[in-house]
Design a protein around this motif. Sequence first.
Motif, PDB file in Angstrom:
ATOM      1  N   THR A 200       0.828  -1.211   0.000  1.00 29.05           N
ATOM      2  CA  THR A 200       0.000   0.000   0.000  1.00 29.05           C
ATOM      3  C   THR A 200       0.859   1.257   0.000  1.00 29.05           C
ATOM      4  O   THR A 200       0.602   2.210  -0.751  1.00 29.05           O
ATOM      5  CB  THR A 200      -0.928   0.001   1.225  1.00 29.05           C
ATOM      6  OG1 THR A 200      -1.768  -1.155   1.186  1.00 29.05           O
ATOM      7  CG2 THR A 200      -1.791   1.251   1.247  1.00 29.05           C
ATOM      8  N   ALA A 201       1.912   1.268   0.823  1.00 29.46           N
ATOM      9  CA  ALA A 201       2.793   2.434   0.884  1.00 29.46           C
ATOM     10  C   ALA A 201       3.556   2.611  -0.417  1.00 29.46           C
ATOM     11  O   ALA A 201       3.770   3.747  -0.876  1.00 29.46           O
ATOM     12  CB  ALA A 201       3.764   2.288   2.058  1.00 29.46           C
ATOM     13  N   ALA A 202       3.971   1.510  -1.031  1.00 29.55           N
ATOM     14  CA  ALA A 202       4.704   1.593  -2.299  1.00 29.55           C
ATOM     15  C   ALA A 202       3.814   2.165  -3.399  1.00 29.55           C
ATOM     16  O   ALA A 202       4.248   3.012  -4.201  1.00 29.55           O
ATOM     17  CB  ALA A 202       5.228   0.212  -2.683  1.00 29.55           C
ATOM     18  N   LYS A 203       2.572   1.722  -3.447  1.00 27.41           N
ATOM     19  CA  LYS A 203       1.651   2.239  -4.464  1.00 27.41           C
ATOM     20  C   LYS A 203       1.388   3.725  -4.257  1.00 27.41           C
ATOM     21  O   LYS A 203       1.289   4.492  -5.225  1.00 27.41           O
ATOM     22  CB  LYS A 203       0.349   1.454  -4.426  1.00 27.41           C
ATOM     23  CG  LYS A 203       0.469   0.013  -4.909  1.00 27.41           C
ATOM     24  CD  LYS A 203      -0.858  -0.718  -4.802  1.00 27.41           C
ATOM     25  CE  LYS A 203      -0.733  -2.168  -5.259  1.00 27.41           C
ATOM     26  NZ  LYS A 203      -2.018  -2.893  -5.127  1.00 27.41           N
ATOM     27  N   ALA A 204       1.286   4.139  -2.996  1.00 32.34           N
ATOM     28  CA  ALA A 204       1.060   5.556  -2.701  1.00 32.34           C
ATOM     29  C   ALA A 204       2.260   6.395  -3.133  1.00 32.34           C
ATOM     30  O   ALA A 204       2.103   7.504  -3.670  1.00 32.34           O
ATOM     31  CB  ALA A 204       0.782   5.739  -1.206  1.00 32.34           C
ATOM     32  N   ALA A 205       3.476   5.877  -2.916  1.00 32.86           N
ATOM     33  CA  ALA A 205       4.675   6.611  -3.313  1.00 32.86           C
ATOM     34  C   ALA A 205       4.793   6.696  -4.827  1.00 32.86           C
ATOM     35  O   ALA A 205       5.287   7.692  -5.374  1.00 32.86           O
ATOM     36  CB  ALA A 205       5.913   5.933  -2.723  1.00 32.86           C
ATOM     37  N   ALA A 206       4.341   5.660  -5.512  1.00 36.14           N
ATOM     38  CA  ALA A 206       4.461   5.629  -6.975  1.00 36.14           C
ATOM     39  C   ALA A 206       3.363   6.415  -7.672  1.00 36.14           C
ATOM     40  O   ALA A 206       3.516   6.788  -8.847  1.00 36.14           O
ATOM     41  CB  ALA A 206       4.433   4.177  -7.457  1.00 36.14           C
ATOM     42  N   ALA A 218      -3.657   2.736 -14.546  1.00 33.10           N
ATOM     43  CA  ALA A 218      -3.137   1.411 -14.867  1.00 33.10           C
ATOM     44  C   ALA A 218      -3.371   0.437 -13.724  1.00 33.10           C
ATOM     45  O   ALA A 218      -3.513   0.827 -12.560  1.00 33.10           O
ATOM     46  CB  ALA A 218      -1.639   1.497 -15.181  1.00 33.10           C
ATOM     47  N   ALA A 219      -3.399  -0.845 -14.060  1.00 33.15           N
ATOM     48  CA  ALA A 219      -3.478  -1.889 -13.039  1.00 33.15           C
ATOM     49  C   ALA A 219      -2.126  -2.010 -12.360  1.00 33.15           C
ATOM     50  O   ALA A 219      -1.089  -2.058 -13.028  1.00 33.15           O
ATOM     51  CB  ALA A 219      -3.880  -3.214 -13.677  1.00 33.15           C
ATOM     52  N   LEU A 220      -2.113  -2.045 -11.020  1.00 30.63           N
ATOM     53  CA  LEU A 220      -0.862  -2.029 -10.265  1.00 30.63           C
ATOM     54  C   LEU A 220      -0.613  -3.377  -9.592  1.00 30.63           C
ATOM     55  O   LEU A 220      -1.543  -4.035  -9.125  1.00 30.63           O
ATOM     56  CB  LEU A 220      -0.884  -0.927  -9.202  1.00 30.63           C
ATOM     57  CG  LEU A 220      -1.167   0.497  -9.675  1.00 30.63           C
ATOM     58  CD1 LEU A 220      -1.068   1.462  -8.495  1.00 30.63           C
ATOM     59  CD2 LEU A 220      -0.204   0.901 -10.783  1.00 30.63           C
ATOM     60  N   ASN A 221       0.660  -3.739  -9.531  1.00 31.27           N
ATOM     61  CA  ASN A 221       1.090  -4.901  -8.779  1.00 31.27           C
ATOM     62  C   ASN A 221       2.362  -4.522  -8.050  1.00 31.27           C
ATOM     63  O   ASN A 221       3.346  -4.133  -8.685  1.00 31.27           O
ATOM     64  CB  ASN A 221       1.328  -6.096  -9.696  1.00 31.27           C
ATOM     65  CG  ASN A 221       1.675  -7.354  -8.919  1.00 31.27           C
ATOM     66  OD1 ASN A 221       2.732  -7.449  -8.300  1.00 31.27           O
ATOM     67  ND2 ASN A 221       0.793  -8.345  -8.970  1.00 31.27           N
TER      68      ASN A 221
END
Length: 479
Positions: A200-206, A218-221
């Motif tokens: 969750t934190a990585a997606k927020a940073a990206a 986009a779909a995220l992984n």
Amino acid sequence: MSTERPDNDVTGPRRRRPPLAVASVAAAVLLAGGGGAYWASTASSEGDKADSGTAAKKSAPLLALDAPADGPGGTSSASDSPPAGIAPGEPDPGGPPVIYRAAGELPDGPDEAAVHQAKGTVASADVARLAKALGVPGSPRTEGTSWVVGDGDGPGALLKVAKQAPGTWTFARTTPSQPCEPGKMCANGVTEPGDPVSETAAKAAAAPVLKAAGQDDAALNAGQLMGDVRVVNADPKIDGLPTYGWSTGVQVGPDGKVTGGSGHLKALEKGAAYPAVGADEALKQLNEASRGKGDGGRDIGGCATPVPLEGEPKPPADPQCVPSNGKRAPVTQTVEDAVFGLALNHVDGRQTLVPSWLFTVRQAPGGPENTVTQVAVDPKFIEQPEPPTTPSGERKVTSYGADGRTLEVTFWGGVCSTYTASAQESAGQVRITVTEKPQEGKKACIMIAKELTRTVTLEKPLGDRTVIDAASGGAVPRG
């Protein structure tokens, strides 16, 4: 009376299920990871399908797909610039042929779909927007054929974006988050290893980076880890279809800051629409191409196996064994899902997302899943390339370097011949021919090969065009 089932058939009653749309694992220029899931369905009458195909036939030019250097025809690699080795899901060109069998019913897919291609150049404002999201200070400046922001000569952050479409960008941050202690090595923004941040934190940073790159939907992984760095892979959905080979990857360090990444900055444009084949037909084409690499499944013999003890089953043959005739028996992989989407290919030397079937395959139960792609365009609308030949006197180009209109090509040659290089240019590629001419009067020559270079002056700067070796028909890597 029984009949032989086709390779894409399975036992049991056949029941057509609605088309699935599940995005599969993909790789960025220097990253690899997974995607997300999509669901979609299409329905049309036979009359609509016929009308659709007629309309596409009237408006769509023949699709000039570049032949892949290795692997089954129609398959695509996971990225436009794959690293050395084999892309995920792509059969090893030096290994045995692979036969794919469906585990269940396969979907029909849509009647037609369009190709998508990035054209033109990347604007300075787009680069500045991405640099701001990455926290790179400074304004875009020109270095050769790229936009550059930041400092690549020392500690800091560097963003580099190709000016020509598709605007491939790479980013690396080398500034430590805190000063290094004397005698201690610092790398990737931290002074010592830490724990990876949560998904969750990585997606927020990206998220700000992906928005600046036009990939915010986009779909995220975020399941991939590189040590203590978590990688967020974004697979865009274009024209309502999942994509393969067009990922953006963002690396997030244990301190929650973006430390690296890569992707494409130029938006894709919709091109001509082409009639499409269903997953059954695409799988059949994939198997036909794969069979061409091997012996078609015949009993080839020539490999020793242990003699079983009385009453024990015969041990399986060694799949790595190469018989005396040099051919290996096919390996079977199971197709567990089929997705209609867009996969990266090259059309006249240009990176293009082409309507394709994305097959999720597994070699053994419980084993890892891979993705294999097959072009879904009706073969009648694909321009069949002439098979590459190697005429006497032509040498294979191994690498190239470019500076504006100057192209320097590298190849292996003998010491008793003279060599000349020439170029045939088109909108999407530059085709290089290196011709060998034995020196007159040299009846006896020492057999020594050496690496040679020759320079060709192009009519226009190379830009984003692909360099093709005329001797082999394959793309030449940049040296």
